[in-house]
Design an enzyme around this catalytic site. Sequence first.
Site, short mmCIF file in Angstrom:
data_model
loop_
_atom_site.label_atom_id
_atom_site.label_comp_id
_atom_site.label_asym_id
_atom_site.label_seq_id
_atom_site.Cartn_x
_atom_site.Cartn_y
_atom_site.Cartn_z
N CYS A 186 0.79 -1.09 0.13
CA CYS A 186 -0.09 -0.12 0.03
C CYS A 186 0.84 1.19 -0.11
O CYS A 186 2.15 1.18 0.48
CB CYS A 186 -0.87 0.01 1.16
SG CYS A 186 -1.87 1.46 1.58
N HIS A 187 0.32 2.45 -0.68
CA HIS A 187 1.09 3.32 -0.51
C HIS A 187 1.59 3.95 0.85
O HIS A 187 2.40 4.56 1.16
CB HIS A 187 0.26 4.80 -1.02
CG HIS A 187 0.31 4.84 -2.33
ND1 HIS A 187 -0.61 3.88 -3.31
CD2 HIS A 187 1.26 5.47 -3.30
CE1 HIS A 187 -0.02 4.33 -4.51
NE2 HIS A 187 0.89 5.24 -4.55
N THR A 188 0.48 3.56 1.82
CA THR A 188 1.03 3.97 3.29
C THR A 188 2.46 3.30 3.71
O THR A 188 3.07 4.06 4.33
CB THR A 188 -0.34 3.62 4.33
OG1 THR A 188 -1.40 4.17 3.76
CG2 THR A 188 -0.02 3.93 5.67
N HIS A 225 0.36 -4.07 6.08
CA HIS A 225 -0.65 -4.00 6.80
C HIS A 225 -2.22 -4.32 6.36
O HIS A 225 -3.34 -4.72 6.79
CB HIS A 225 -0.95 -2.58 7.48
CG HIS A 225 -1.30 -1.49 6.40
ND1 HIS A 225 -0.15 -1.22 5.47
CD2 HIS A 225 -2.32 -1.07 5.57
CE1 HIS A 225 -0.57 -0.07 4.79
NE2 HIS A 225 -1.92 -0.26 4.65
N GLU A 226 -2.16 -4.64 4.85
CA GLU A 226 -3.44 -5.03 4.03
C GLU A 226 -3.31 -6.68 3.90
O GLU A 226 -2.89 -7.21 3.03
CB GLU A 226 -3.52 -4.61 2.54
CG GLU A 226 -3.85 -2.93 2.63
CD GLU A 226 -3.73 -2.81 1.09
OE1 GLU A 226 -4.33 -1.46 0.83
OE2 GLU A 226 -3.28 -3.30 0.18
N CYS A 262 -13.01 0.00 20.44
CA CYS A 262 -12.96 0.07 21.96
C CYS A 262 -14.17 -0.15 22.38
O CYS A 262 -14.23 -0.61 23.71
CB CYS A 262 -12.17 1.35 22.45
SG CYS A 262 -13.36 2.68 22.46
N CYS A 298 -15.37 4.51 23.92
CA CYS A 298 -15.13 6.27 23.42
C CYS A 298 -16.44 6.83 23.29
O CYS A 298 -17.54 6.23 22.96
CB CYS A 298 -13.93 6.36 22.29
SG CYS A 298 -15.02 5.92 20.72
N CYS A 352 -18.19 5.52 19.95
CA CYS A 352 -18.67 4.05 20.28
C CYS A 352 -19.90 4.19 21.14
O CYS A 352 -20.87 3.56 20.58
CB CYS A 352 -17.72 3.08 20.85
SG CYS A 352 -16.31 2.71 19.87
N CYS A 379 -14.47 5.45 15.91
CA CYS A 379 -13.99 4.87 17.15
C CYS A 379 -12.73 5.87 17.45
O CYS A 379 -11.69 5.86 16.20
CB CYS A 379 -13.63 3.48 17.38
SG CYS A 379 -12.76 3.08 18.78
N ARG A 427 -7.55 0.02 19.13
CA ARG A 427 -6.54 -0.70 19.94
C ARG A 427 -5.63 -1.32 18.95
O ARG A 427 -5.81 -1.89 18.01
CB ARG A 427 -7.51 -1.81 20.84
CG ARG A 427 -8.30 -1.30 21.62
CD ARG A 427 -9.05 -2.52 22.33
NE ARG A 427 -10.06 -2.03 23.23
CZ ARG A 427 -10.84 -2.60 23.84
NH1 ARG A 427 -11.24 -4.03 23.43
NH2 ARG A 427 -11.78 -2.07 25.00
N CYS A 471 -7.31 -2.18 3.79
CA CYS A 471 -6.80 -0.81 3.79
C CYS A 471 -7.34 -0.13 2.39
O CYS A 471 -8.54 0.19 2.58
CB CYS A 471 -5.42 -0.75 4.04
SG CYS A 471 -5.17 1.19 4.24
N ARG A 506 -2.25 -3.05 -7.08
CA ARG A 506 -1.88 -3.46 -6.02
C ARG A 506 -0.82 -4.84 -6.41
O ARG A 506 -1.04 -5.64 -7.24
CB ARG A 506 -2.84 -4.14 -5.16
CG ARG A 506 -3.37 -2.98 -4.01
CD ARG A 506 -2.42 -2.61 -3.13
NE ARG A 506 -2.91 -1.61 -2.22
CZ ARG A 506 -3.39 -0.38 -2.47
NH1 ARG A 506 -2.91 0.26 -3.69
NH2 ARG A 506 -3.70 0.33 -1.36
#
Length: 361
Positions: A42-44, A63-64, A93, A96, A99, A107, A111, A162, A356
């Site tokens: 991913c670009h991130t 992360h994907e 969570c 918050c 939520c 959220c 976490r 993502c 991708r």
Amino acid sequence: MAQQVRGVIAPGRGEPVRIETINVPDPGPGEAVVQIQACGVCHTDLHYREGGINDEFPFLLGHEAAGIVESVGDGVTDVEPGDYVILNWRAVCGQCRACLRGRPWYCFNTRNATQKMTLADGTELSPALGIGAFADKTLVAAGQCTKVDPAASPAAAGLLGCGVMAGLGAAINTGGVGRGDSVAVIGCGGVGCAAVAGARLAGAAKIIAIDVDDRKLGLATGLGATHTVNGRDGDVVEKVRELTGGFGADVVIEAVGRPETYEQAFYARDLAGTVVLVGVPTPEMKLELPLLDVFGRGGSLKSSWYGDCLPSRDFPMLIDLYLQGRLDLDAFVSETIPLDGVEAAFDKMSKGEVLRSVVVL
């Protein structure tokens, strides 16, 4: 006992990534260890490598991802060893203010795992988006694991973690695209093409894909665009208006993240229409619009963060649509690569050659 696995790290700002031995601890309370099967580039991840997110190097990238839960810690009840899951970076969570108002997709206290994965010498790693999935195994908060139908291909399913979810959600969740709407999508990389697919799922009657690369416009057409506009060939705003009876689109999704394309989105929408910003700007970018135009045109100017998704709601539903043949997630997988192919994949991504690249483990 901690396990040693391979992982792709970004050692410092702008430095090439490399494979290192990673220590993955046994899961503690509320945590899970997941054996990764596939993870999109991913670009991130590139932003992390370039220091565009923060400077907490070294990063464990990726992360994907989709994979199999290997073990869980105390108190984990939603997933168990053997479950096929997509990893997400919105582990809500439940406590918050968002939520408690019944809006968990906003959220404010998501976490991550409490324990740290480390290099062999004990150096603590910062996992990308709290996940770090360019690795054989990773440690996450159990709430970051969303169980889905195991019939789905890991290479395709993981992309919901993502970029593809961001685009689909920008259309369906944030933009509220409805049956018969006209939609314009500016920028047809992975996120923009996913927004096109989301608009098609939502029943949009006219979907206008806009980019400066005819290859990307071709991909957008395959995913549901009814019309295409090359931004090099004239005034984008005028062309969108021409295609919408002179009015502009009901929803315009900006998937680039630049002031000039956002301004195009603002003026390419119909009166009382909606603009959705899902492209990620850089910190120095500024936007200037006549305030009277903001007032006079009405409608909504929205930002879409992770497609305003709720993984527990959206991931299983979208995987079901994929398995029914109604959502072509496979179309987003331009190539599958080994773990040592991430640096080359960054180069292809920067050149716009892929939607991708997906690491398959």
